[in-house]
Design a protein around this motif. Structure first.
Motif, PDB file in Angstrom:
ATOM      1  N   ASP A 129      -5.225  -6.277  -8.521  1.00  0.00           N
ATOM      2  CA  ASP A 129      -5.110  -6.724  -7.313  1.00  0.00           C
ATOM      3  C   ASP A 129      -3.574  -6.744  -6.935  1.00  0.00           C
ATOM      4  O   ASP A 129      -2.602  -6.499  -7.695  1.00  0.00           O
ATOM      5  CB  ASP A 129      -5.784  -8.294  -7.330  1.00  0.00           C
ATOM      6  CG  ASP A 129      -5.310  -9.031  -8.364  1.00  0.00           C
ATOM      7  OD1 ASP A 129      -4.618  -8.670  -9.291  1.00  0.00           O
ATOM      8  OD2 ASP A 129      -5.768 -10.043  -8.717  1.00  0.00           O
ATOM      9  N   MET A 138     -13.643  -4.416  -0.900  1.00  0.00           N
ATOM     10  CA  MET A 138     -13.841  -3.058  -1.100  1.00  0.00           C
ATOM     11  C   MET A 138     -15.120  -2.496  -1.727  1.00  0.00           C
ATOM     12  O   MET A 138     -15.542  -1.441  -1.610  1.00  0.00           O
ATOM     13  CB  MET A 138     -12.725  -2.925  -2.270  1.00  0.00           C
ATOM     14  CG  MET A 138     -11.254  -3.071  -1.788  1.00  0.00           C
ATOM     15  SD  MET A 138     -10.365  -2.482  -3.218  1.00  0.00           S
ATOM     16  CE  MET A 138     -10.460  -0.921  -3.437  1.00  0.00           C
ATOM     17  N   THR A 143      -0.552  -4.415 -10.153  1.00  0.00           N
ATOM     18  CA  THR A 143      -0.492  -3.084  -9.372  1.00  0.00           C
ATOM     19  C   THR A 143       0.523  -2.130 -10.043  1.00  0.00           C
ATOM     20  O   THR A 143      -0.093  -1.007  -9.899  1.00  0.00           O
ATOM     21  CB  THR A 143       0.260  -3.458  -8.254  1.00  0.00           C
ATOM     22  OG1 THR A 143      -0.288  -4.662  -7.376  1.00  0.00           O
ATOM     23  CG2 THR A 143       0.055  -2.389  -7.097  1.00  0.00           C
ATOM     24  N   THR A 146      -7.870   5.349   1.294  1.00  0.00           N
ATOM     25  CA  THR A 146      -7.442   4.020   1.556  1.00  0.00           C
ATOM     26  C   THR A 146      -8.606   3.127   2.503  1.00  0.00           C
ATOM     27  O   THR A 146      -9.519   3.623   3.131  1.00  0.00           O
ATOM     28  CB  THR A 146      -6.162   4.036   2.519  1.00  0.00           C
ATOM     29  OG1 THR A 146      -6.406   4.842   3.601  1.00  0.00           O
ATOM     30  CG2 THR A 146      -4.996   4.508   1.746  1.00  0.00           C
ATOM     31  N   GLY A 147      -8.546   1.969   2.459  1.00  0.00           N
ATOM     32  CA  GLY A 147      -9.483   0.971   3.173  1.00  0.00           C
ATOM     33  C   GLY A 147      -9.429   1.007   4.643  1.00  0.00           C
ATOM     34  O   GLY A 147      -8.351   1.439   5.348  1.00  0.00           O
ATOM     35  N   THR A 204      -8.113   3.440  -3.203  1.00  0.00           N
ATOM     36  CA  THR A 204      -8.888   3.930  -4.226  1.00  0.00           C
ATOM     37  C   THR A 204      -8.640   5.159  -4.503  1.00  0.00           C
ATOM     38  O   THR A 204      -8.332   6.126  -3.907  1.00  0.00           O
ATOM     39  CB  THR A 204     -10.390   3.704  -3.600  1.00  0.00           C
ATOM     40  OG1 THR A 204     -10.702   2.432  -3.198  1.00  0.00           O
ATOM     41  CG2 THR A 204     -11.157   3.998  -4.701  1.00  0.00           C
ATOM     42  N   GLN A 212      -6.338  -3.418  -5.013  1.00  0.00           N
ATOM     43  CA  GLN A 212      -7.165  -4.191  -4.317  1.00  0.00           C
ATOM     44  C   GLN A 212      -6.448  -5.378  -3.690  1.00  0.00           C
ATOM     45  O   GLN A 212      -5.655  -6.031  -4.175  1.00  0.00           O
ATOM     46  CB  GLN A 212      -8.259  -5.055  -5.139  1.00  0.00           C
ATOM     47  CG  GLN A 212      -9.044  -6.051  -4.341  1.00  0.00           C
ATOM     48  CD  GLN A 212      -9.517  -7.260  -5.046  1.00  0.00           C
ATOM     49  OE1 GLN A 212     -10.228  -7.013  -5.933  1.00  0.00           O
ATOM     50  NE2 GLN A 212      -9.262  -8.458  -4.564  1.00  0.00           N
ATOM     51  N   GLY A 231     -11.050  -9.701  -1.351  1.00  0.00           N
ATOM     52  CA  GLY A 231     -10.913  -8.439  -1.011  1.00  0.00           C
ATOM     53  C   GLY A 231     -11.956  -7.544  -1.947  1.00  0.00           C
ATOM     54  O   GLY A 231     -12.222  -6.374  -1.447  1.00  0.00           O
ATOM     55  N   SER A 289      -6.345  -1.271   1.075  1.00  0.00           N
ATOM     56  CA  SER A 289      -6.696  -1.112  -0.170  1.00  0.00           C
ATOM     57  C   SER A 289      -6.286   0.319  -0.636  1.00  0.00           C
ATOM     58  O   SER A 289      -6.318   1.397   0.239  1.00  0.00           O
ATOM     59  CB  SER A 289      -8.422  -1.034  -0.595  1.00  0.00           C
ATOM     60  OG  SER A 289      -8.914  -0.624   0.344  1.00  0.00           O
ATOM     61  N   GLN A 303       0.728  -1.206   0.088  1.00  0.00           N
ATOM     62  CA  GLN A 303      -0.061   0.026  -0.023  1.00  0.00           C
ATOM     63  C   GLN A 303       0.942   1.317   0.166  1.00  0.00           C
ATOM     64  O   GLN A 303       0.616   2.189  -0.598  1.00  0.00           O
ATOM     65  CB  GLN A 303      -0.948   0.126   1.132  1.00  0.00           C
ATOM     66  CG  GLN A 303      -2.014   1.275   1.329  1.00  0.00           C
ATOM     67  CD  GLN A 303      -2.635   1.190   2.547  1.00  0.00           C
ATOM     68  OE1 GLN A 303      -1.996   0.995   3.769  1.00  0.00           O
ATOM     69  NE2 GLN A 303      -3.788   1.476   2.414  1.00  0.00           N
ATOM     70  N   ARG A 310      -9.154  -2.088 -12.165  1.00  0.00           N
ATOM     71  CA  ARG A 310      -8.984  -2.700 -11.107  1.00  0.00           C
ATOM     72  C   ARG A 310      -7.629  -3.696 -11.205  1.00  0.00           C
ATOM     73  O   ARG A 310      -7.254  -4.338 -12.269  1.00  0.00           O
ATOM     74  CB  ARG A 310     -10.008  -3.720 -10.850  1.00  0.00           C
ATOM     75  CG  ARG A 310      -9.467  -4.660  -9.661  1.00  0.00           C
ATOM     76  CD  ARG A 310      -9.058  -5.923  -9.804  1.00  0.00           C
ATOM     77  NE  ARG A 310      -9.164  -7.169  -8.911  1.00  0.00           N
ATOM     78  CZ  ARG A 310      -9.180  -8.367  -9.325  1.00  0.00           C
ATOM     79  NH1 ARG A 310      -8.690  -8.712 -10.362  1.00  0.00           N
ATOM     80  NH2 ARG A 310      -9.510  -9.104  -8.276  1.00  0.00           N
TER      81      ARG A 310
END
Ligand SMILES: [Zn+2]
Ligand SMILES: [Zn+2]
Length: 397
Positions: A76, A145, A107, A51-52, A59, A133, A141, A57, A35, A74
């Motif tokens: 992962d 999300m 990513t 962030t999650g 976004t 993700q 995940g 995560s 992250q 997306r």
């Protein structure tokens, strides 16, 4: 400059990010180091970043300078519990953890696409959600999300969603593959416990042997596959784990086994969930035993929208020329949690060959292998495809 050339120009930096992520792989929903690397790569870009809460995560929303719809891309980010044996200079330094499914490439490519699209912010008609993700490999995940609002990150629902996945075999490097309809299977887990009555192995008639019944269940499941399912809407059941007993002269009380069940339609999946526990229970009672079969739903079928799959195929042809994309004849019996996104937003999942150029894709090791190699040569094209899908789809309105 065409997007493809811009992607090639930043390919070195995308590869650097990819290598950094590859070196320090993380598993599951909590990927703090990954992250941080993503946040650093996006730093300074004109993005709304969040962030999650329950997972690490990222976004990022890019709002274009002109009005228009929303598109979601997306990538992962998680790795697998595999000890890397590739010998690559950027191989994992974390024992027992490896980016063996190529999510490090996803990513890095998505971060690259965020950069390319940010440079075109003023001319973009609409918004792009970049979904970084965690936890694809069995942790759902994507579902987490969605629960945390990724689909509403730009203020309105996306009109389309696209996911990319690299392969270390089967597809030549730099070739894309997709198809309309089912792209990957649903994957569910069956856990069976057969309860009998233990005793002396010499007098099985005085006991109730759970092993003999469990063995019959294993073979009966294969008969169920061929007798209850349409050959054109197939299912796969594989018993991957079977445990009972301790020695040769004792009948145990219990036998247990686990199986994966793969299907490609809602109807077949529903039939599996109904027929498997019934079959197990009926065989157990035929032998005077009891059995519990737990049918746990995993990832749904990954279904590409027909229009969006056609659009992805057109985009590949327009951006890369002929011969770079194929329409896959059959779905793949693997599973993907991008399926949860595609249950809510029409879209397409696209595969990208990434085995080292010059190797035979048919002979190369598969994704999840300790010696799987995903080549940097695929990075620029994957980055370009992410960006092209967003640009062209938004332009369509
Ligand atoms: Zn995988
Ligand atoms: Zn994967």
């Amino acid at each position: 400059m065409p997007v493809r050339d811009e992607a090639a120009r930043i390919a070195g930096e995308i590869a650097e990010l990819r290598h950094a992520i590859h070196r320090e792989p993380e598993i599951g929903l909590d990927l703090p180091k990954t992250q941080q690397k993503v946040l650093a790569a996006l730093d300074g870009l004109p993005l709304e970043i969040s962030t999650g809460n329950g997972l690490s995560s990222v976004t990022a929303v890019l709002r274009g300078g002109r009005p228009g719809p929303v598109v979601l891309l997306r990538g992962d980010m998680d790795a697998l519990a595999v000890t890397e044996e590739t010998g690559l200079p950027y191989a994992s330094v974390i024992p027992g953890v490896m980016h063996a499914c190529g999510h490090d490439l996803h990513t890095a490519m998505l971060a690259g696409a965020a950069r390319l699209l940010s440079a075109r912010k003023a001319e973009i008609p609409g918004a792009v959600i970049f979904m970084f993700q965690p936890g694809e490999e069995g942790y759902a995940g994507a579902r987490h999300m969605i629960a945390e609002g990724v689909l509403d990150a730009a203020g309105e629902r996306p009109v389309a969603a696209y996911g990319l996945h690299v392969t270390s075999n089967r597809h030549p490097c730099g070739t894309f593959s997709t198809r309309p309809g089912p792209m990957l299977a649903a994957a569910d887990q069956i856990t069976v416990t057969v309860r009998g009555r233990g005793g002396h192995a010499s007098t099985p008639h005085r006991a109730a042997d759970p092993i003999a019944a469990a063995c019959e269940m294993v073979t009966a499941l294969q008969t169920l596959v061929t007798r209850k399912f349409d050959v054109f809407d197939p299912v796969v059941i594989t018993v991957g784990s079977f445990h009972a007993g301790t020695t040769d002269n004792v009948i145990p009380d219990e036998a247990r086994f686990w199986a994966t069940a793969r299907s490609f339609s809602r109807a077949s999946r529903g039939a599996l969930a109904e027929l498997v526990p019934r079959l197990i229970g009926d065989i157990a009672s035929a032998y005077g035993l009891t059995a519990v079969a737990d049918y746990a739903a995993g990832y749904p079928v990954t279904v590409n929208d027909a229009d969006e799959a056609a659009f992805a195929t057109e985009t590949i042809a327009a951006a890369f020329g002929p011969g770079r994309g194929e329409t896959a004849e059959f779905p793949i019996p693997g599973a993907e949690d991008f399926s949860f996104i595609l249950e809510q937003v029409p879209g397409a999942f696209v595969l990208l060959g990434a085995c080292p150029p010059g190797t035979d894709p048919e002979a190369a090791p598969t994704n999840h292998s300790a010696v799987a190699v995903f080549d940097d040569a695929a990075l620029a094209d994957g980055t370009a495809l992410y960006a092209e899908l967003a640009l062209r789809r938004l332009a369509r309105g």
